[in-house]
Design an enzyme around this catalytic site. Structure first.
Site, short mmCIF file in Angstrom:
data_model
loop_
_atom_site.label_atom_id
_atom_site.label_comp_id
_atom_site.label_asym_id
_atom_site.label_seq_id
_atom_site.Cartn_x
_atom_site.Cartn_y
_atom_site.Cartn_z
N THR A 13 -63.84 3.43 -21.36
CA THR A 13 -63.81 2.08 -21.93
C THR A 13 -62.68 1.24 -21.34
O THR A 13 -62.90 0.16 -20.79
CB THR A 13 -63.63 2.19 -23.47
OG1 THR A 13 -64.66 3.02 -24.00
CG2 THR A 13 -63.69 0.83 -24.14
N VAL A 14 -61.46 1.74 -21.42
CA VAL A 14 -60.29 0.93 -21.02
C VAL A 14 -60.17 0.84 -19.50
O VAL A 14 -59.95 -0.25 -18.95
CB VAL A 14 -59.00 1.51 -21.66
CG1 VAL A 14 -57.78 0.72 -21.21
CG2 VAL A 14 -59.10 1.51 -23.18
N LYS A 104 -51.36 6.28 -26.37
CA LYS A 104 -50.35 6.39 -27.43
C LYS A 104 -50.03 7.83 -27.82
O LYS A 104 -48.92 8.10 -28.27
CB LYS A 104 -50.76 5.58 -28.67
CG LYS A 104 -52.09 5.93 -29.29
CD LYS A 104 -53.18 5.02 -28.85
CE LYS A 104 -54.54 5.53 -29.23
NZ LYS A 104 -55.55 4.51 -29.25
N GLU A 128 -47.73 -2.06 -23.47
CA GLU A 128 -48.26 -2.98 -24.49
C GLU A 128 -49.55 -2.44 -25.13
O GLU A 128 -49.76 -2.57 -26.33
CB GLU A 128 -48.55 -4.33 -23.83
CG GLU A 128 -48.95 -5.43 -24.77
CD GLU A 128 -47.77 -5.94 -25.60
OE1 GLU A 128 -47.71 -5.55 -26.78
OE2 GLU A 128 -46.95 -6.70 -25.08
N GLY A 133 -53.87 -2.58 -29.51
CA GLY A 133 -54.86 -3.09 -28.54
C GLY A 133 -54.42 -4.37 -27.85
O GLY A 133 -53.48 -4.38 -27.06
N GLY A 186 -66.75 0.78 -28.61
CA GLY A 186 -65.57 1.14 -27.79
C GLY A 186 -64.27 1.08 -28.57
O GLY A 186 -63.20 1.07 -27.97
N GLU A 189 -62.04 6.50 -30.63
CA GLU A 189 -61.84 7.46 -29.53
C GLU A 189 -63.10 8.33 -29.43
O GLU A 189 -63.85 8.46 -30.41
CB GLU A 189 -60.63 8.35 -29.84
CG GLU A 189 -59.38 7.60 -30.27
CD GLU A 189 -58.67 6.84 -29.15
OE1 GLU A 189 -58.50 7.38 -28.06
OE2 GLU A 189 -58.27 5.68 -29.39
N ASP A 200 -53.69 8.34 -35.46
CA ASP A 200 -53.60 7.29 -34.45
C ASP A 200 -52.60 6.20 -34.90
O ASP A 200 -51.72 5.80 -34.14
CB ASP A 200 -54.99 6.70 -34.20
CG ASP A 200 -54.96 5.59 -33.17
OD1 ASP A 200 -54.96 5.89 -31.96
OD2 ASP A 200 -54.93 4.40 -33.57
N LYS A 204 -48.84 5.15 -33.24
CA LYS A 204 -48.46 3.77 -32.89
C LYS A 204 -47.19 3.36 -33.66
O LYS A 204 -46.31 2.69 -33.11
CB LYS A 204 -49.62 2.82 -33.21
CG LYS A 204 -50.81 3.03 -32.27
CD LYS A 204 -52.06 2.38 -32.82
CE LYS A 204 -53.23 2.50 -31.87
NZ LYS A 204 -54.52 2.14 -32.49
P1 NAP Z 1 -62.68 7.07 -22.84
O1 NAP Z 1 -63.69 6.02 -22.87
O2 NAP Z 1 -62.95 8.38 -23.48
O3 NAP Z 1 -62.29 7.29 -21.30
C1 NAP Z 1 -61.36 8.25 -20.91
C2 NAP Z 1 -61.39 8.36 -19.40
O4 NAP Z 1 -60.36 9.27 -19.00
C3 NAP Z 1 -62.70 8.93 -18.84
O5 NAP Z 1 -63.03 8.25 -17.65
C4 NAP Z 1 -62.38 10.39 -18.54
O6 NAP Z 1 -63.08 10.91 -17.43
C5 NAP Z 1 -60.92 10.28 -18.15
N1 NAP Z 1 -60.16 11.50 -18.43
C6 NAP Z 1 -59.93 12.07 -19.63
N2 NAP Z 1 -59.15 13.16 -19.48
C7 NAP Z 1 -58.90 13.26 -18.16
C8 NAP Z 1 -58.18 14.18 -17.36
N3 NAP Z 1 -57.54 15.23 -17.90
N4 NAP Z 1 -58.14 13.99 -16.01
C9 NAP Z 1 -58.78 12.93 -15.47
N5 NAP Z 1 -59.49 12.03 -16.16
C10 NAP Z 1 -59.54 12.20 -17.49
O7 NAP Z 1 -61.30 6.57 -23.50
P2 NAP Z 1 -60.80 5.07 -23.65
O8 NAP Z 1 -61.32 4.51 -24.92
O9 NAP Z 1 -60.98 4.35 -22.37
O10 NAP Z 1 -59.24 5.33 -23.90
C11 NAP Z 1 -58.38 5.68 -22.84
C12 NAP Z 1 -56.96 5.74 -23.37
O11 NAP Z 1 -56.60 4.46 -23.89
C13 NAP Z 1 -56.77 6.73 -24.53
O12 NAP Z 1 -55.50 7.30 -24.43
C14 NAP Z 1 -56.89 5.84 -25.76
O13 NAP Z 1 -56.21 6.36 -26.87
C15 NAP Z 1 -56.23 4.57 -25.27
N6 NAP Z 1 -56.65 3.33 -25.93
C16 NAP Z 1 -57.95 3.06 -26.14
C17 NAP Z 1 -58.33 1.86 -26.72
C18 NAP Z 1 -59.75 1.50 -26.99
O14 NAP Z 1 -59.98 0.48 -27.65
N7 NAP Z 1 -60.73 2.25 -26.51
C19 NAP Z 1 -57.33 0.94 -27.08
C20 NAP Z 1 -55.99 1.24 -26.84
C21 NAP Z 1 -55.67 2.43 -26.25
P3 NAP Z 1 -64.70 11.09 -17.44
O15 NAP Z 1 -65.23 9.68 -17.47
O16 NAP Z 1 -65.01 11.80 -16.19
O17 NAP Z 1 -64.99 11.84 -18.70
N1 HSE Z 2 -59.13 4.02 -31.42
C1 HSE Z 2 -58.08 3.07 -31.48
C2 HSE Z 2 -58.29 2.16 -32.68
C3 HSE Z 2 -58.05 2.26 -30.21
O1 HSE Z 2 -59.40 2.16 -33.24
O2 HSE Z 2 -57.35 1.47 -33.08
C4 HSE Z 2 -56.87 1.33 -30.10
O3 HSE Z 2 -55.69 2.04 -29.94
#
Ligand code: NAP
Ligand code: HSE
Length: 328
Positions: A13-14, A104, A128, A133, A186, A189, A200, A204
């Site tokens: 997603t990110v 985080k 940030e 978010g 999205g 998690e 979570d 934060k």
């Molecule tokens: P996601 O959609 O599950 O994507 C995670 C990505 O990381 C995938 O591409 C995955 O690879 C890759 N990955 C995971 N473990 C890995 C490893 N050990 N080595 C290499 N690649 C790895 O997660 P996301 O929602 O984008 O979130 C990513 C991070 O941002 C997390 O730490 C989350 O807590 C944080 N975050 C998310 C949001 C949100 O709104 N989604 C907001 C703020 C912060 P594959 O694609 O091959 O599986």
């Molecule tokens: N899964 C987290 C949330 C993403 O819902 O707040 C943002 O850090």
């Protein structure tokens, strides 16, 4: 025009949001920073997964290939969990890269060490996106702390929980249906345990604690409760009485300098500042000594709000670097 060489760790997603915004805002960033950016490589875990195309970018599941990129200057990190993210970012910093993270879980534990390492290496850490978010809480807090002391932080720090509680009340959705929607949007998690258990929001809050107070409370002393036990009947019953469930994270510095933190659901009435915060929005109220209370409200999760916070970190870091070059 010179070009910054960059890599993205994680293309979910990110990570995809970062790639999208860097492309859509390429000309604007080039003009404001005087530098272009080239995404050289993207780290993923599963090379067989079908995913958004990124032409001329190396997709790899081997971090060594990222580390080997000559003149790499920026690493965006959007993978999941503490390991191996911490190890990768240490290696990137040691190589002389600025790093920008959304992770985080990793940063709540290793943020201070990463920042110390980055200081020694003369590079920056942008974080940030780790907290709330798209809400610019980290840069706002840094700004406030130039003059004010923060005495208390209270807020909604998990978008998924607030989205679920809102959908249960407004749409009468079941907890499970609302959670599935939060995943599709999205917000949640891939493993939503941390979202709904309160972990979570706790992580934060610990990141904010490091920044606001320079320390964290002992993790075992913090009471952490999620929203998993709240039923549709309870949500609707509360609504009939004019009340709403909110998942609230709070930390206070006591007069003796000790910190008291808690994370859990509360029932609030219309007079409460968090009553009106709906859906994926987060809100953070900062109580300060001179300025009084400042509350920030905005999207706490999701692809583009989160990625935009990371690209904002990139623009700030590169902006600082070019300012220094111009001053010299
Ligand atoms: P996601 O959609 O599950 O994507 C995670 C990505 O990381 C995938 O591409 C995955 O690879 C890759 N990955 C995971 N473990 C890995 C490893 N050990 N080595 C290499 N690649 C790895 O997660 P996301 O929602 O984008 O979130 C990513 C991070 O941002 C997390 O730490 C989350 O807590 C944080 N975050 C998310 C949001 C949100 O709104 N989604 C907001 C703020 C912060 P594959 O694609 O091959 O599986
Ligand atoms: N899964 C987290 C949330 C993403 O819902 O707040 C943002 O850090």
């Amino acid at each position: 025009m010179a070009t910054i060489q960059a890599a993205i760790l994680g293309f979910g997603t990110v990570g995809q949001g970062i790639y999208q915004i860097l492309n859509e805002k390429k000309d604007q960033l080039k003009e404001s920073l005087g530098l272009d950016i080239d995404i050289k490589a993207i780290l993923i875990r599963d090379k067989t997964k079908s995913r958004m195309a990124a032409p001329d970018v190396l997709f790899t599941d081997n971090f060594d290939e990222i580390e080997a990129i000559p003149d790499l200057q920026i690493v965006f990190e959007a993978i999941v969990g503490e390991d191996p993210a911490y190890d990768y970012l240490c290696k990137a910093i040691q190589k002389g890269c600025h790093v920008i993270t959304a992770n985080k879980v990793m940063f709540s534990k290793h943020g201070l060490e990463l920042q110390e390492l980055a200081n020694r290496q003369g590079v920056h850490v942008g974080y940030e996106a780790t907290t709330a978010g798209g809400v610019p809480i980290i840069s706002t807090l840094k700004n406030i702390l130039l003059v004010n002391q923060v005495q208390r932080i209270q807020g909604i720090l998990n978008g998924t929980s607030n989205y679920i509680l809102t959908q249960m009340r407004v749409q009468e959705s079941s907890f499970q249906d609302a959670l599935e929607e939060a995943k599709l949007l999205g917000y949640a998690e891939a493993d939503p345990f941390n979202d709904i258990s309160g972990q979570d929001a706790f992580r934060k809050l610990m990141i904010l604690s490091n920044l606001a107070f320079g320390k964290q409370p002992k993790w075992d002393d913090v009471s952490i409760e999620g929203i998993g036990d709240i039923t549709l009947e309870q949500v609707l019953g509360a609504a009939r009485e004019g009340l709403r469930f909110r998942h609230v994270a709070e930390i206070v510095e006591k007069v003796d300098g000790s910190l008291h933190a808690s994370v859990g659901p509360r029932l609030v009435g219309p007079e409460h500042p968090l009553y009106a915060i709906e859906g994926v929005n987060n809100a953070i109220a900062l109580e300060t000594d001179y300025m009084g209370t400042l509350t920030l409200v905005g999207p706490g999760a999701g692809k583009l709000p989160t990625a935009s916070a990371m690209v904002k970190d990139y623009a700030e870091i590169i902006g600082k670097r070019t300012q220094i070059l111009v001053t010299i």
